[in-house]
Structures are given as structure tokens and as C-alpha cells.
Design an enzyme around this catalytic site. Structure first.
Site, PDB file in Angstrom:
ATOM      1  N   SER A  49      32.455  37.793  27.191  1.00 53.32           N
ATOM      2  CA  SER A  49      33.388  38.848  27.602  1.00 53.32           C
ATOM      3  C   SER A  49      34.855  38.440  27.499  1.00 53.32           C
ATOM      4  O   SER A  49      35.733  39.305  27.491  1.00 53.32           O
ATOM      5  CB  SER A  49      33.088  39.306  29.032  1.00 53.32           C
ATOM      6  OG  SER A  49      33.466  38.318  29.968  1.00 53.32           O
ATOM      7  N   LYS A  92      37.996  37.283  34.503  1.00 49.61           N
ATOM      8  CA  LYS A  92      38.610  38.328  33.684  1.00 49.61           C
ATOM      9  C   LYS A  92      40.125  38.128  33.715  1.00 49.61           C
ATOM     10  O   LYS A  92      40.655  37.271  34.405  1.00 49.61           O
ATOM     11  CB  LYS A  92      38.288  39.730  34.218  1.00 49.61           C
ATOM     12  CG  LYS A  92      36.818  40.065  34.340  1.00 49.61           C
ATOM     13  CD  LYS A  92      36.145  40.261  33.016  1.00 49.61           C
ATOM     14  CE  LYS A  92      34.651  40.549  33.208  1.00 49.61           C
ATOM     15  NZ  LYS A  92      33.869  40.278  32.037  1.00 49.61           N
TER      16      LYS A  92
END
Length: 195
Positions: A49, A92
Site C-alpha cells: 500500500s 500511511k
């Protein structure tokens, strides 16, 4: 005169070197646990990701003190407790801070009316537009952050599960200390700072 005789004369007891070694190991272990608990986190990247910034198999250090005296900023890469299961840690990039107005149109993120065109974003070739590629304008609430993965077409992030509470943020990722790929160690990634 032998060391034994000298120790008898001075009244000193001979040092037990194995006890000293064990004591040193115990002290080093306690210090390492203390540092890991309060100052540094050690994490492994399990998914793609955050490609290409972080690779699957990168081992990273996270500064747990980074946000004790300041707030997360745009583009910081942070580790946080996953909002749907706080026992799981996610990593993230901070896209929106409290008060930011965010909108996503055809995969392009706009923050406070400004189009973001960072060089770290990756899109999968041949990937068709999904619901997450168009998000109506919203304001990030006070005490929360909006997170996205760099690999936008392959990231479960705030577009799907919402905001991250400020107190759920563990710390800021700052260095890759080891990296292991399909073909073994990736030495070129060692000690790379994370941006």
C-alpha cells in the site's frame, strides 16, 4: 605474587566474570525494552500500500516521541492504530490535518482547493476508476487525520474506513534499517531516510 594472594592481602574478592556478563546482558535488555517501549518502534512493511516509498519486507524505525511535542504534518508517514481494530498497526501518509478541506476527483486529491501532484504517488496501470477515486468535498474534523497510501489503487485507507484519531498515532516513520525481498537482502535500501 599471584592474583589470588594479592586479593587475600587486600581483602578483595575475586570478580565473577560470568556474573558480570549476565548482569550486563540483563541491563542491556532492560534498556532496549525501555527504548522500544517509549522512544522507538520497530515495524515490518507487510503490504504494497505504500509502494514505491516503502517496499514489502522493509524494516523501519518509528520515532514514538515525534508527536509528543508537535502535531503530524502534511506528507508525514506515520504508524497508527487501525481505526477498525486498534490492536493492528497501519502505516500511511498524512494527507489531511484538522480543518483541511479534502476532495478527490478522478484520482486527483485537492486539499483546500489546491491540486496535489506529489511525486511519491503510484497508480496501477490498467486500473479502472473506483468509488474511492471520487470523494465529495469534506472537512477533516478537529482531533482527526485523513490518511492515504502512496499506492493509491492498492491501499485500504481513510477513503474506506474514515479518519484516524490523533491519540491513535504511534509515531513518525523515519528510517529503513533492513530490507528483505523475494531474492534476499536489498542492501541499497539500508539506512534510507523515509520521506
Amino acid at each position: 605474587m599471584s592474583k589470588k594472594e594479592k586479593d587475600k592481602q587486600t581483602g578483595e574478592k575475586p570478580k565473577n566474570s560470568s556474573k558480570e556478563i549476565i548482569d550486563s546482558i540483563v541491563v542491556a535488555f532492560v534498556i532496549a525494552v525501555f527504548i522500544r517501549t517509549f522512544f522507538l518502534g520497530v515495524y515490518t512493511i507487510p503490504t504494497g500500500s505504500m509502494l514505491d516509498t516503502l517496499q514489502i519486507g522493509d524494516f523501519i524505525l518509528v520515532n514514538k516521541l515525534s508527536y509528543k511535542f508537535s502535531k503530524p504534518e502534511h506528507d508525514d508517514i506515520v504508524v497508527f492504530e487501525y481505526p477498525l481494530n486498534p490492536k493492528v498497526d497501519y502505516i500511511k501518509r498524512v494527507i489531511g490535518v484538522p480543518g483541511d478541506v479534502i476532495e478527490i476527483k478522478d484520482k486527483t486529491v485537492y486539499r483546500n482547493g489546491e491540486k496535489l501532484e506529489p511525486d511519491y504517488v503510484r497508480f496501477e496501470e490498467g486500473y479502472h476508476l473506483a468509488i474511492s477515486d471520487n470523494v465529495e468535498k469534506f472537512t477533516v474534523p478537529e482531533g482527526f487525520y485523513f490518511m492515504m497510501g502512496d499506492n493509491r489503487d492498492n491501499s485500504a485507507d481513510s477513503r474506506f474506513w474514515g479518519y484516524v484519531k490523533e491519540d491513535a498515532i504511534v509515531g513518525k516513520a523515519f528510517i529503513i534499517y533492513w530490507s528483505w525481498g523475494e531474492n534476499g537482502p536489498r542492501f541499497s535500501r539500508l539506512f534510507n531516510l523515509i520521506h
